[in-house]
Scaffold this motif. Structure first.
Motif, PDB file in Angstrom:
ATOM      1  N   SER A  54      47.604  13.778  66.846  1.00 25.34           N
ATOM      2  CA  SER A  54      48.749  13.025  66.718  1.00 25.34           C
ATOM      3  C   SER A  54      50.107  13.673  66.411  1.00 25.34           C
ATOM      4  O   SER A  54      50.814  13.301  67.119  1.00 25.34           O
ATOM      5  N   LEU A  60      46.026   5.791  71.872  1.00 23.18           N
ATOM      6  CA  LEU A  60      46.127   4.976  70.859  1.00 23.18           C
ATOM      7  C   LEU A  60      44.605   4.490  70.672  1.00 23.18           C
ATOM      8  O   LEU A  60      44.088   4.306  69.220  1.00 23.18           O
ATOM      9  N   LEU A  97      42.467   6.920  68.832  1.00 22.85           N
ATOM     10  CA  LEU A  97      42.973   7.147  67.481  1.00 22.85           C
ATOM     11  C   LEU A  97      42.405   5.867  66.490  1.00 22.85           C
ATOM     12  O   LEU A  97      42.688   5.991  65.338  1.00 22.85           O
ATOM     13  N   THR A 132      51.784   8.253  70.870  1.00 26.69           N
ATOM     14  CA  THR A 132      50.955   8.407  69.713  1.00 26.69           C
ATOM     15  C   THR A 132      51.774   8.809  68.530  1.00 26.69           C
ATOM     16  O   THR A 132      51.597   9.335  67.422  1.00 26.69           O
TER      17      THR A 132
END
Length: 389
Positions: A82, A108, A111, A158
């Motif tokens: 990120s 996203l 993550l 991100t």
């Protein structure tokens, strides 16, 4: 403290006899815009891949790369993914989903962000780039410029602190490239993201940079502010041509730089080095007073030249139910003529060249090569004696 610090970095690929990078020293401050330039094969992409933990190539490496004072290897996977974003030269190489909104959300989701957070961040990035109109489009239906902008947006969603871009405008037409670079400047100025960019089109991006890093073969030859780099190259050009009656062409380092800078170097300029067209005009006005004038460009006269290629009323489409790519095209190219075809991504330039090369056939209209129909040539004669595709 520098955001990215490279100390004595050397790298050699397995099986290579020479290093791809040799004793690289570089410091990048937070929020800066850094342009990395140099000839093809000098090591720019290798350096970029070493800056992104997940893309690091296999080979023998020496030296240290630090991010905010920590060696890059000490970053955990989430932070490494990120914090440092990477936009590739070919957007298709990093596209992983079928729809625009899927692509924006993919990073996203990977993550582990919550749904509400994903919706909010995707909406914010769409608003920032003005891409809401094609939010539900299929990625394959986007133009080259739109795909590259989507690649940038899908990385920025991100919230990276550093953005690496490896020749992002290489596949774009001049208008799309200019639009992309403007968006990139906004990212740097309004979001505070550190931008490190490799690029060969320097007319626009060179004046935008805070720092220019010029690479030679595996090494950094010089770095500094754009105006200082330009003045140094111009001085080098003057020194190389002193005491000669005929000036040689500009050195290779100058050839890709903005026109105003090349003109400054070619005319032995003094004073501040111009970088933009406007600055170049002011430099000419102050240095040469009323002696500057526009020289007319002679048009090509086809008299006495045979018609090399001729298309009359040409139509072409790739599939029966799809729109025409070429529609009512009339084109004549004469012997010894130098013709440049311009147009936006998707305008049909590549299709036209494929038709001219005999790789695609018009479904309507006439195409003649040296006053003969294209079907009158066999393949060997066509490619060996007439067309190099």
């Amino acid at each position: 403290m520098a955001q990215i610090e490279i100390e004595n970095l050397s790298f050699t690929y397995h099986g290579a006899s020479e290093p791809a990078l040799s004793h690289i020293q570089l410091s990048v401050e937070s929020g800066s815009f850094v342009l990395l330039t140099g000839p093809t094969g000098c090591g720019k992409t290798t350096l970029f891949r070493l800056l992104k933990k997940q893309f690091q190539p296999n080979g023998r490496r020496e030296g240290v790369i630090r991010y905010n004072g920590r060696p890059l290897e000490e970053l955990d996977e989430r932070e490494a993914v990120s914090a440092i974003g990477y936009v590739m030269q070919h957007p298709d190489d990093q596209t992983v989903t079928d729809k625009v909104w899927h692509e924006l959300a993919f990073g996203l989701e990977s993550l582990g962000e919550k749904s509400d957070t994903i919706r909010r961040k995707v909406a914010e990035i769409c608003g920032f780039f003005g891409i809401g109109d094609w939010y539900h489009k299929a990625v394959c239906d986007l133009s080259g410029g739109q795909k590259q902008l989507l690649a940038l947006a899908s990385v920025l969603v991100t919230d990276p602190a550093v953005l690496l871009l490896d020749e992002p405008t290489a596949q774009l037409d001049p208008i799309a490239a200019s639009s992309f670079l403007s968006a990139l400047r906004r990212v740097n100025e309004e979001l505070g993201v550190t931008v490190i960019l490799t690029e060969h089109r320097l007319e626009e991006v060179f004046p935008m940079a805070d720092t220019v890093v010029m690479m030679g073969k595996a090494t950094i030859e010089r770095s500094g502010a754009p105006r200082a780099i330009g003045a140094a190259l111009a001085a080098q050009e003057r020194n190389s041509t002193e005491n000669t009656d005929t000036k040689p062409p500009l050195g290779n380092a100058l050839l890709g730089l903005p026109a105003a800078l090349r003109l400054y170097a070619a005319t032995g300029g003094s004073g501040p080095c111009p970088l933009t067209v406007n600055e170049g005009r002011r430099y000419l006005a102050s240095s040469f007073e009323n002696r500057v004038r526009t020289l007319p460009q002679p048009a090509f006269d086809p008299t006495g030249h045979r018609k090399a290629l001729e298309i009359a009323g040409g139509y072409f489409r790739y599939e029966r139910e799809t729109p025409d790519v070429l529609s009512g095209l009339d084109l004549t190219v004469y012997e010894n003529e130098f013709l440049c075809i311009l147009g936006a991504n998707g305008a049909g330039k590549t299709t036209l060249l494929r038709v001219l090369a005999g790789l695609c056939r018009l479904y309507k209209g006439k195409y003649r090569l040296w006053d003969k129909k294209i079907k009158e040539y066999n393949s060997n004669t066509l490619y060996r004696n007439n067309i190099a595709a």
